[in-house]
Design a protein around this motif. Structure first.
Motif, mmCIF file in Angstrom:
data_model
loop_
_atom_site.group_PDB
_atom_site.id
_atom_site.type_symbol
_atom_site.label_atom_id
_atom_site.label_comp_id
_atom_site.label_asym_id
_atom_site.label_seq_id
_atom_site.Cartn_x
_atom_site.Cartn_y
_atom_site.Cartn_z
ATOM 1 N N THR A 1 -10.613 28.709 -20.549
ATOM 2 C CA THR A 1 -10.881 27.324 -20.964
ATOM 3 C C THR A 1 -12.283 26.829 -20.235
ATOM 4 O O THR A 1 -12.341 26.104 -19.269
ATOM 5 N N ARG A 2 -13.576 27.199 -20.898
ATOM 6 C CA ARG A 2 -14.522 27.179 -19.938
ATOM 7 C C ARG A 2 -15.248 25.851 -19.964
ATOM 8 O O ARG A 2 -16.443 25.444 -19.328
ATOM 9 N N ASN A 3 -15.032 25.034 -20.948
ATOM 10 C CA ASN A 3 -15.554 23.496 -20.860
ATOM 11 C C ASN A 3 -14.872 22.436 -19.820
ATOM 12 O O ASN A 3 -15.149 21.502 -20.032
ATOM 13 N N CYS A 4 -13.952 23.195 -19.271
ATOM 14 C CA CYS A 4 -13.218 22.427 -18.246
ATOM 15 C C CYS A 4 -13.460 22.798 -16.933
ATOM 16 O O CYS A 4 -13.644 23.945 -16.660
ATOM 17 N N PHE A 5 -13.027 22.118 -15.990
ATOM 18 C CA PHE A 5 -12.995 22.518 -14.488
ATOM 19 C C PHE A 5 -11.636 22.019 -13.942
ATOM 20 O O PHE A 5 -11.195 20.957 -14.549
ATOM 21 N N ARG A 6 -11.232 22.752 -12.905
ATOM 22 C CA ARG A 6 -9.776 22.419 -12.443
ATOM 23 C C ARG A 6 -9.816 21.626 -10.899
ATOM 24 O O ARG A 6 -10.617 21.821 -10.444
#
Ligand SMILES: Cc1ncc(COP(=O)(O)O)c(C=O)c1O
Length: 393
Positions: A362-367
């Motif tokens: 899910t590359r448009n998010c960061f954790r």
């Protein structure tokens, strides 16, 4: 040779762009680099160092166990006090019939073994899994994970896997009398923290019971306090047939577990005997670390502080660059407008002493998944840096 040269030459790479932070030591929520910099570990080694680095109680437990013995035998043969204590503690924390633990080495192994147990118990082999799921990187767990991109070059994988929509009651009709198991993350992690509805979880449980399929909850990421409850299934009041644990369960040391009823687990001891075997399963040093971690998290009021800490992060991270925040407890996905902005922000934060990280798919998010022991001041400091980075996007 320069350490970076050794890293590049003698350690197998996993991507063309490793973070490359050279760690000197770690304490609490902090990582200290060889470059003299201090970093707030806002991801806890991907949800792993759940009570922080070098927690004194965990260290003491590890040292005490080391003084007695380390590995003495493969899983399942000798009685080792620390392994017995850990299994007893888990049984006391889990509802019936989840009384019997099998300790393994990792999350992916726990899921592999859980699927094997479901096949052995039902005599069937079909497995239902969910879109955007992630269950590990070995061939069985990869087979039931979603990302085709990650699987393409490793086919053929295990047959009989059907992938259905997450959180869709309609799609549960795919669970039939031919289904051995349904494997699901009760809150999807790599999908960017997706929380299903209560109705869906109840319908899923009922459908599995009706079809005679075993329901496996992969709590590798959500387990042991991360979401504000000891186990994420407690948010839904739905009990699985098998639960798998790893990551934060070990408090920084490698350990996984799959846990089910004694009746189910007994099946792995015959037809064939040694239905699952693993040399380092139940490693006593890892068990000591896991037990000390569990004891800290199970202490009075520890769990009650997790949701307010998550809330504080959410309140602090209000910014026009943020499209959405999905969160339960201290398990957060922050969605930005593009993947490029995520990359730029992560780079900025690391350069400015805060470790945040990508999701696999899910590359448009960061954790964000900090140690559960993080304080309000540490949260404020980390969020201040992230906001500085967002201002510069
Ligand atoms: C939900 C879930 N299951 C399984 C795994 C695999 O665990 P491990 O890397 O210990 O094999 C992960 C790792 O990220 C995970 O998030």
């Amino acid at each position: 040779m320069h350490p970076k040269e050794v890293f590049e030459k003698h350690l197998a790479p996993t991507s063309p762009f490793p973070m490359g932070v050279h760690i000197d030591y770690a304490k609490g929520v902090y990582l200290f680099g060889k470059n003299g910099k201090r970093y707030i570990d806002f991801i806890a080694g991907i949800g792993t160092s759940s009570v922080g680095h070098q927690h004194p109680k965990v260290l003491r437990a590890i040292k005490n166990q080391l003084d007695k013995h380390a590995h003495v035998m493969v899983y399942g043969e000798y009685l080792q006090d620390i392994v017995l204590e850990l299994a007893t503690k888990l049984a006391s924390l889990l509802p019936a019939p989840l009384s019997t633990s099998y300790f393994v080495n990792s999350g992916t192994e726990a899921n592999e073994a859980a699927i094997k147990l479901a096949k052995r118990a039902t005599g069937k082999h079909n497995v239902i899994t969910f879109k955007k799921s992630y269950h590990g990187s070995t061939q069985g767990s990869m087979s039931v994970s979603d990302s085709e991109d990650k699987k393409r070059n490793f086919r053929p994988l295990i047959p009989g896997v059907e992938k259905i929509e997450f959180n869709s009651i309609d799609c549960l009709s795919s669970i039939t009398k031919q289904t051995a198991a349904v494997i699901i993350e009760p809150i999807q992690g790599d999908a960017g923290v997706r929380i299903p509805s209560q109705e869906f979880m109840t319908a899923l449980r009922n459908k599995c019971t009706e079809a005679g399929a075993l329901l496996i909850f992969d709590e590798v990421q959500t387990g042991i306090g991360r979401t504000g409850k000891m186990f994420a299934f407690e948010h839904f009041n739905v009990i699985p047939d098998i639960i798998t644990l790893a990551k934060g369960f070990g408090g920084g040391l490698p350990i996984g577990a799959f846990i089910a009823s004694y009746k189910l687990m007994k099946l792995l001891s015959h037809k064939p005997m040694l239905g699952h075997i693993t040399t380092f399963g139940g490693n006593p040093i890892s068990c000591a670390s896991a037990l000390a971690t569990l004891n800290i998290i199970a202490e009075h009021f520890f769990l009650t502080q997790i949701e307010p800490k998550g809330q504080l992060i959410e309140e602090l991270l209000v910014h026009t660059e943020i499209k959405a925040i999905r969160r339960k407890g201290l398990m957060l996905a922050i969605e930005l407008k593009t993947e490029e902005k995520v990359n730029k922000l992560i780079e900025y934060c690391i350069a400015n002493g805060v470790i945040i990280y990508w999701f696999l798919s899910t590359r448009n998010c960061f954790r964000i998944s900090p140690p559960l022991t993080i304080t309000q001041d540490e949260i404020k400091e980390a969020c201040g840096v992230i906001k500085g980075g967002l201002d510069r996007l």
